[in-house]
Design an enzyme around this catalytic site. Sequence first.
Site, PDB file in Angstrom:
ATOM      1  N   HIS A  57     -82.122  26.844 -80.536  1.00  0.00           N
ATOM      2  CA  HIS A  57     -81.644  25.774 -81.414  1.00  0.00           C
ATOM      3  C   HIS A  57     -81.530  26.279 -82.851  1.00  0.00           C
ATOM      4  O   HIS A  57     -81.962  27.405 -83.153  1.00  0.00           O
ATOM      5  CB  HIS A  57     -82.569  24.548 -81.337  1.00  0.00           C
ATOM      6  CG  HIS A  57     -83.974  24.784 -81.788  1.00  0.00           C
ATOM      7  ND1 HIS A  57     -85.062  24.775 -80.944  1.00  0.00           N
ATOM      8  CD2 HIS A  57     -84.480  25.052 -83.014  1.00  0.00           C
ATOM      9  CE1 HIS A  57     -86.158  25.009 -81.627  1.00  0.00           C
ATOM     10  NE2 HIS A  57     -85.841  25.189 -82.890  1.00  0.00           N
TER      11      HIS A  57
HETATM   12  P1  TYD Z   1     -88.866  22.589 -79.215  1.00  0.00           P
HETATM   13  O1  TYD Z   1     -88.785  22.726 -80.690  1.00  0.00           O
HETATM   14  O2  TYD Z   1     -87.676  22.031 -78.488  1.00  0.00           O
HETATM   15  O3  TYD Z   1     -89.268  23.996 -78.613  1.00  0.00           O
HETATM   16  P2  TYD Z   1     -88.354  25.155 -78.015  1.00  0.00           P
HETATM   17  O4  TYD Z   1     -87.011  25.034 -78.679  1.00  0.00           O
HETATM   18  O5  TYD Z   1     -89.091  26.392 -78.336  1.00  0.00           O
HETATM   19  O6  TYD Z   1     -88.305  24.952 -76.550  1.00  0.00           O
HETATM   20  O7  TYD Z   1     -90.127  21.709 -78.875  1.00  0.00           O
HETATM   21  C1  TYD Z   1     -90.551  21.484 -77.542  1.00  0.00           C
HETATM   22  C2  TYD Z   1     -91.124  20.080 -77.443  1.00  0.00           C
HETATM   23  O8  TYD Z   1     -92.225  19.950 -78.343  1.00  0.00           O
HETATM   24  C3  TYD Z   1     -90.115  19.010 -77.821  1.00  0.00           C
HETATM   25  O9  TYD Z   1     -90.243  17.963 -76.888  1.00  0.00           O
HETATM   26  C4  TYD Z   1     -90.561  18.500 -79.149  1.00  0.00           C
HETATM   27  C5  TYD Z   1     -92.034  18.861 -79.213  1.00  0.00           C
HETATM   28  N1  TYD Z   1     -92.433  19.248 -80.592  1.00  0.00           N
HETATM   29  C6  TYD Z   1     -93.181  18.377 -81.340  1.00  0.00           C
HETATM   30  O10 TYD Z   1     -93.532  17.261 -80.900  1.00  0.00           O
HETATM   31  N2  TYD Z   1     -93.538  18.742 -82.612  1.00  0.00           N
HETATM   32  C7  TYD Z   1     -93.175  19.936 -83.147  1.00  0.00           C
HETATM   33  O11 TYD Z   1     -93.526  20.240 -84.318  1.00  0.00           O
HETATM   34  C8  TYD Z   1     -92.388  20.832 -82.357  1.00  0.00           C
HETATM   35  C9  TYD Z   1     -91.946  22.170 -82.893  1.00  0.00           C
HETATM   36  C10 TYD Z   1     -92.038  20.445 -81.077  1.00  0.00           C
END
Ligand code: TYD
Length: 144
Positions: A57
């Site tokens: 992302h």
């Molecule tokens: P995400 O940022 O989508 O991680 P990646 O892109 O590495 O797979 O986050 C994964 C999940 O965690 C998503 O459901 C949102 C949650 N999340 C939070 O609740 N707080 C945060 O600060 C972050 C980074 C993620």
Amino acid sequence: MIRLVSDIHNCNVIELPRVHNRAGNLTVFQNELHLPFNIHRVYYLYDVPGGAERGGHAHKNIYQLIVAAGGSFDVILDDGINRKIVPLNRPYYGLMVVPGIWRELVNFSSGAVCLVLASEKYNPEDYIREYNDFLKYRKEINAG
Ligand code: TYD
């Protein structure tokens, strides 16, 4: 309105302060001293299964410093035109990722811990999660 035009050349690895000790080393970073942004959030990825890819992302406004606090992984950075791969494998190096950059985390070693310091609190609105939407977004900001 000020538009931010950033590219992968604005994403650099910085060396963090280290305190050496025979009983182990310590790395510290403090707001206003070591980072070009103030930390409003810390999160870390761990127990990442072999072969998994994370973080596909971009963010619109958030600055992040990514550190391999344990083990190693690679960060793929993409500004819509150029791509680079940054291997992280020491806990005293941090990769600055500025807003508007697509990033992917790959090649996690067993037991790797990916520590992320972020300039803003969690905000799902700040994410661009589809690569095609990211390319469109880049075209818009590049056009001013
Ligand atoms: P995400 O940022 O989508 O991680 P990646 O892109 O590495 O797979 O986050 C994964 C999940 O965690 C998503 O459901 C949102 C949650 N999340 C939070 O609740 N707080 C945060 O600060 C972050 C980074 C993620």
